[in-house]
Design an enzyme around this catalytic site. Structure first.
Site, PDB file in Angstrom:
ATOM      1  N   GLY A  32      -3.950   4.349   6.444  1.00 24.56           N
ATOM      2  CA  GLY A  32      -3.833   3.088   6.052  1.00 24.56           C
ATOM      3  C   GLY A  32      -2.813   2.993   6.565  1.00 24.56           C
ATOM      4  N   LEU A  33      -2.890   1.636   6.988  1.00 28.28           N
ATOM      5  CA  LEU A  33      -0.998   1.185   7.453  1.00 28.28           C
ATOM      6  C   LEU A  33      -0.349   0.993   7.125  1.00 28.28           C
ATOM      7  CD1 LEU A  33      -2.688  -2.679   9.546  1.00 28.28           C
ATOM      8  CD2 LEU A  33      -1.640  -0.476  11.116  1.00 28.28           C
ATOM      9  N   SER A  34       1.140   1.116   6.801  1.00 26.58           N
ATOM     10  CA  SER A  34       2.010   0.946   6.166  1.00 26.58           C
ATOM     11  C   SER A  34       2.274  -0.206   4.823  1.00 26.58           C
ATOM     12  CB  SER A  34       3.063   0.872   6.501  1.00 26.58           C
ATOM     13  OG  SER A  34       4.515   0.891   5.839  1.00 26.58           O
ATOM     14  N   ALA A  36      -0.593  -0.665   3.134  1.00 24.41           N
ATOM     15  CA  ALA A  36      -1.621  -0.703   2.509  1.00 24.41           C
ATOM     16  C   ALA A  36      -2.480  -0.616   1.277  1.00 24.41           C
ATOM     17  CB  ALA A  36      -3.130  -0.375   3.785  1.00 24.41           C
ATOM     18  N   GLY A  37      -1.337   0.396   0.931  1.00 22.40           N
ATOM     19  CA  GLY A  37      -1.766   0.465  -0.826  1.00 22.40           C
ATOM     20  C   GLY A  37      -1.694   2.430  -0.938  1.00 22.40           C
ATOM     21  N   LYS A  38      -1.686   2.660  -0.018  1.00 21.29           N
ATOM     22  CA  LYS A  38      -1.754   3.857  -0.118  1.00 21.29           C
ATOM     23  C   LYS A  38      -1.525   5.149  -1.555  1.00 21.29           C
ATOM     24  CE  LYS A  38      -0.300   5.260   4.105  1.00 21.29           C
ATOM     25  NZ  LYS A  38       0.036   3.514   3.846  1.00 21.29           N
ATOM     26  N   SER A  39       0.109   4.543  -1.522  1.00 24.79           N
ATOM     27  CA  SER A  39       0.881   5.402  -2.100  1.00 24.79           C
ATOM     28  C   SER A  39      -0.141   5.168  -3.555  1.00 24.79           C
ATOM     29  CB  SER A  39       2.026   5.146  -2.102  1.00 24.79           C
ATOM     30  OG  SER A  39       2.401   5.372  -0.757  1.00 24.79           O
ATOM     31  N   SER A 106      -0.516   8.388   8.686  1.00 27.80           N
ATOM     32  CA  SER A 106      -2.253   9.114   9.495  1.00 27.80           C
ATOM     33  C   SER A 106      -3.138   8.499  10.055  1.00 27.80           C
ATOM     34  CB  SER A 106      -2.648  10.114   8.522  1.00 27.80           C
ATOM     35  OG  SER A 106      -3.599  10.052   7.679  1.00 27.80           O
TER      36      SER A 106
END
Ligand code: ATP
Ligand code: MG
Length: 204
Positions: A32-34, A36-39, A106
């Site tokens: 997902g975008l920077s 977006a909450g991945k980390s 990614s």
């Protein structure tokens, strides 16, 4: 090409690792975008899994660029290679019995599809953290969107570089609407559905 390479069979089997660890291994891949909450979600999920006794590891964006991928930039070619290397690393961790959580933008569909092929679709989970660019930009604690808008960062995903949305991800998290805890719960449920962990005890 014959490079005189030989595959040495492991002495400890996957089944033995599962028996000892009491959970299976897998790769949870957040895209997902920077902002977006991945980390945020990956680390919160790791805490839940770790507290349940699972062997876990988070591969996180910029961290790998200090070492494993220090030679890579943000061109399309370098981004492909960045994802390939992390995918191979996560695959090795999987062989070691670990549940890996990878938090990388990614942006390219082909890279993610390659990961699924390489890791195996039953062990690979593509999690799309969906969030509009407007909201991501609003969460700009690191000030990177501002720099990207000002042209100080080149090849910035969503602004000056593409983001290819997943077509058939294993899960879509609506991080604009759902809380971090709700998102973590949904991924945890997916891990249970896949037979990687069990309910509250993670013992299988
Ligand atoms: N539902 C949610 N899920 C995840 N993060 C959320 C959510 N709601 C708000 N946030 C906030 O959004 C921000 C997400 O930042 P985070 O660093 O996790 O993003 P990222 O996708 O890893 O970005 P990057 O690609 O730049 O590393 C955090 O400040 C987090 O608290
Ligand atoms: Mg991150």
């Amino acid at each position: 090409m014959d490079r005189n390479l030989y595959w040495h069979l492991p002495g400890v089997s996957q089944a033995e690792r599962v028996q000892r660890n009491r959970h299976r291994a897998g790769v949870v891949w957040f895209t997902g975008l920077s902002n977006a909450g991945k980390s945020t979600i990956a680390h919160a999920l790791e805490r839940v899994l770790f507290d349940q006794g699972c062997h876990t590891f988070v591969f996180d964006g910029d961290n790998v660029r200090h070492g494993l991928c220090a030679d890579l930039g943000f061109s399309a070619d370098d981004r492909h290679e960045n994802i390939r290397r992390i995918g191979e690393m996560a695959r090795l961790f999987m062989e070691a019995g670990v549940i890996s959580l990878a938090a990388f933008i990614s942006p390219y569909r082909a890279d993610r599809d390659r990961l699924r092929d390489r890791i195996g679709r039953e062990r690979f989970m593509e999690i799309y953290c969906r969030c509009s660019i407007a909201v991501c930009e609003n969460r700009d604690q690191k000030g990177i969107y501002r720099k990207a808008r000002a042209g100080e960062i080149r090849d910035f995903t969503g602004i000056s570089a593409p983001y290819e949305e997943p077509v058939a991800p294993d899960l879509v998290l609506d991080t604009e609407v759902d809380s971090v805890n709700a998102c973590v719960d949904r991924v945890h449920t997916l891990l249970q559905t896949r037979g990687i962990v069990t309910g509250s005890t993670a013992h299988i």
